[in-house]
Design a protein around this motif. Structure first.
Motif, PDB file in Angstrom:
ATOM      1  N   LYS A 177     -10.592  -8.736  -0.738  1.00  0.00           N
ATOM      2  CA  LYS A 177     -10.239  -7.322  -0.697  1.00  0.00           C
ATOM      3  C   LYS A 177     -10.841  -6.671   0.539  1.00  0.00           C
ATOM      4  CE  LYS A 177     -10.742  -3.048  -3.444  1.00  0.00           C
ATOM      5  NZ  LYS A 177     -11.223  -2.485  -4.728  1.00  0.00           N
ATOM      6  N   LEU A 178     -10.055  -5.798   1.175  1.00  0.00           N
ATOM      7  CA  LEU A 178     -10.537  -5.089   2.352  1.00  0.00           C
ATOM      8  C   LEU A 178     -10.004  -3.662   2.308  1.00  0.00           C
ATOM      9  CD1 LEU A 178     -10.912  -6.337   5.948  1.00  0.00           C
ATOM     10  CD2 LEU A 178      -9.660  -4.226   5.572  1.00  0.00           C
ATOM     11  N   VAL A 179     -10.851  -2.706   2.634  1.00  0.00           N
ATOM     12  CA  VAL A 179     -10.456  -1.296   2.625  1.00  0.00           C
ATOM     13  C   VAL A 179     -10.448  -0.763   4.054  1.00  0.00           C
ATOM     14  CG1 VAL A 179     -11.015   1.027   1.837  1.00  0.00           C
ATOM     15  CG2 VAL A 179     -11.384  -0.934   0.311  1.00  0.00           C
ATOM     16  N   ILE A 180      -9.280  -0.282   4.474  1.00  0.00           N
ATOM     17  CA  ILE A 180      -9.145   0.350   5.790  1.00  0.00           C
ATOM     18  C   ILE A 180      -9.376   1.849   5.591  1.00  0.00           C
ATOM     19  CG2 ILE A 180      -7.595   0.808   7.723  1.00  0.00           C
ATOM     20  CD1 ILE A 180      -6.080  -1.753   6.976  1.00  0.00           C
ATOM     21  N   GLU A 198      -4.934  -5.732  -9.246  1.00  0.00           N
ATOM     22  CA  GLU A 198      -4.192  -6.847  -9.845  1.00  0.00           C
ATOM     23  C   GLU A 198      -3.441  -7.636  -8.780  1.00  0.00           C
ATOM     24  OE1 GLU A 198      -0.622  -7.671 -13.134  1.00  0.00           O
ATOM     25  OE2 GLU A 198      -1.362  -5.638 -12.776  1.00  0.00           O
ATOM     26  N   GLN A 199      -2.835  -6.930  -7.838  1.00  0.00           N
ATOM     27  CA  GLN A 199      -2.107  -7.601  -6.761  1.00  0.00           C
ATOM     28  C   GLN A 199      -3.061  -8.373  -5.858  1.00  0.00           C
ATOM     29  OE1 GLN A 199      -0.124  -4.067  -5.318  1.00  0.00           O
ATOM     30  NE2 GLN A 199       1.854  -4.722  -6.161  1.00  0.00           N
ATOM     31  N   ILE A 200      -4.223  -7.807  -5.596  1.00  0.00           N
ATOM     32  CA  ILE A 200      -5.218  -8.502  -4.777  1.00  0.00           C
ATOM     33  C   ILE A 200      -5.677  -9.771  -5.484  1.00  0.00           C
ATOM     34  CG2 ILE A 200      -7.568  -8.368  -3.849  1.00  0.00           C
ATOM     35  CD1 ILE A 200      -6.994  -5.379  -3.315  1.00  0.00           C
ATOM     36  N   ALA A 201      -5.874  -9.703  -6.780  1.00  0.00           N
ATOM     37  CA  ALA A 201      -6.270 -10.883  -7.553  1.00  0.00           C
ATOM     38  C   ALA A 201      -5.176 -11.946  -7.493  1.00  0.00           C
ATOM     39  CB  ALA A 201      -6.567 -10.495  -8.990  1.00  0.00           C
TER      40      ALA A 201
END
Length: 318
Positions: free
Chosen positions: A227-230, A218-221
């Protein structure tokens, strides 16, 4: 015979002059503040350009206060200027919107892209002692955003989006001092945007227990970013993946740069990328797929290279 010898001598002199001129080609590369990952990338690029062109192109890395400054300087610099910025800022500059309102200039229309570099990745770094494990927990804490950079403006935006505006204490400390300030308890956390792994986050994790906050879907939206995953294990003490956001970044110049220079810079970048990735993992995330993120015109010299290697370009890039 004598005339032939004169012609031959003149031709040899012309060749030597041309070679000398190419050998003296110098480029100023402006990216970010010293100590940042993007400054280190610039140093790597400078070394790669020197090695890849046998010294024909020498790149000098110049410290910058941020992407907006880089774009602003394009209107006053010459054909030796290369700078980095998110492609979105080029469109804003050319239309005189947002941070470029009232600062428009016809020179902005001459900006041209060369190649993509690692994306800006948001990091919200909190000390373990602060007890903060999510964004709601940042309320009442002292946070360092920095000034004049994408990370600072983006961090401020996120605080507003996530209901934290006016609820955190903003530290008046330079971002370059973030790690010692965190370590001595002067701040509870800092916000930084850079490629991952980010050197200042690596340093923070090595010198103190830290938590890098993850964002919900929700925050990414809400952020309207990618979106990126480390992956887990990227930073010391990081046992789980970090979900965050990113913004594409590319290297730009202007039409004042010669086609040959732009061609050699672009060609050498792509041919050197694998070797650079051996020294710094952030280059591994750069491939031809990132070309789609460049929504501005490419330099004719760069276009020549992409046509040679069969990279399909969009109409707006040509």
């Amino acid at each position: 015979m004598k005339n032939n010898m004169i012609v031959l001598a003149l031709g040899l002199c012309a060749s030597l002059v041309a070679s000398s001129a190419l050998a003296e080609t110098r480029i100023t590369y402006k990216s970010a503040k010293t100590g940042s990952s993007y400054y280190q990338m610039g140093v790597q690029l400078a070394e790669a350009m020197k090695a890849g062109t046998n010294g024909d192109i020498i790149v000098t890395v110049e410290e910058s206060q941020g992407s907006v400054q880089n774009v602003m300087e394009a209107k006053a610099r010459g054909g030796d200027y290369v700078f980095t910025t998110p492609p979105a800022l080029i469109g804003l500059a050319q239309s005189g919107k947002a941070m470029f309102e009232g600062k428009g200039d016809p020179k902005f229309d001459e900006i041209r892209a060369l190649f993509p570099i690692p994306s800006l990745t948001m990091h919200f770094v909190m000390s373990a002692d602060s007890g903060v494990t999510d964004f709601a927990g940042m309320e009442g804490k002292t946070i360092l955003l920095g000034k004049g950079s994408f990370g600072a403006s983006e961090g401020e935006k996120y605080l507003k989006l996530f209901g934290l505006e006016g609820k955190v204490n903003l530290a008046e400390v330079e971002l370059s001092n973030a790690v010692p300030a965190l370590k001595n308890g002067q701040i509870d956390g800092f916000v930084t945007a850079g490629s991952w792994p980010a050197p200042n986050v690596i340093e923070a994790a090595a010198s103190a227990d830290v938590v890098v906050l993850s964002m919900s879907d929700e925050q990414i939206a809400q952020s309207k970013r990618s979106k990126l995953v480390i992956p887990a294990g990227t930073y010391g003490g990081q046992d789980a993946d970090i979900t965050t956001t990113s913004l594409p970044v590319a290297a730009f110049t202007t039409t004042a740069m010669s086609d040959d220079a732009a061609y050699e810079l672009t060609k050498t970048f792509w041919e050197s990328k694998a070797a650079m990735a051996e020294d710094a993992p952030w280059w591994k995330g750069v491939d031809a797929g990132l070309m789609a993120n460049i929504n501005t015109k490419l330099h004719p010299g760069a276009i020549r290279y992409y046509n040679e290697v069969g990279v399909e370009l969009t109409a707006e890039q040509q």
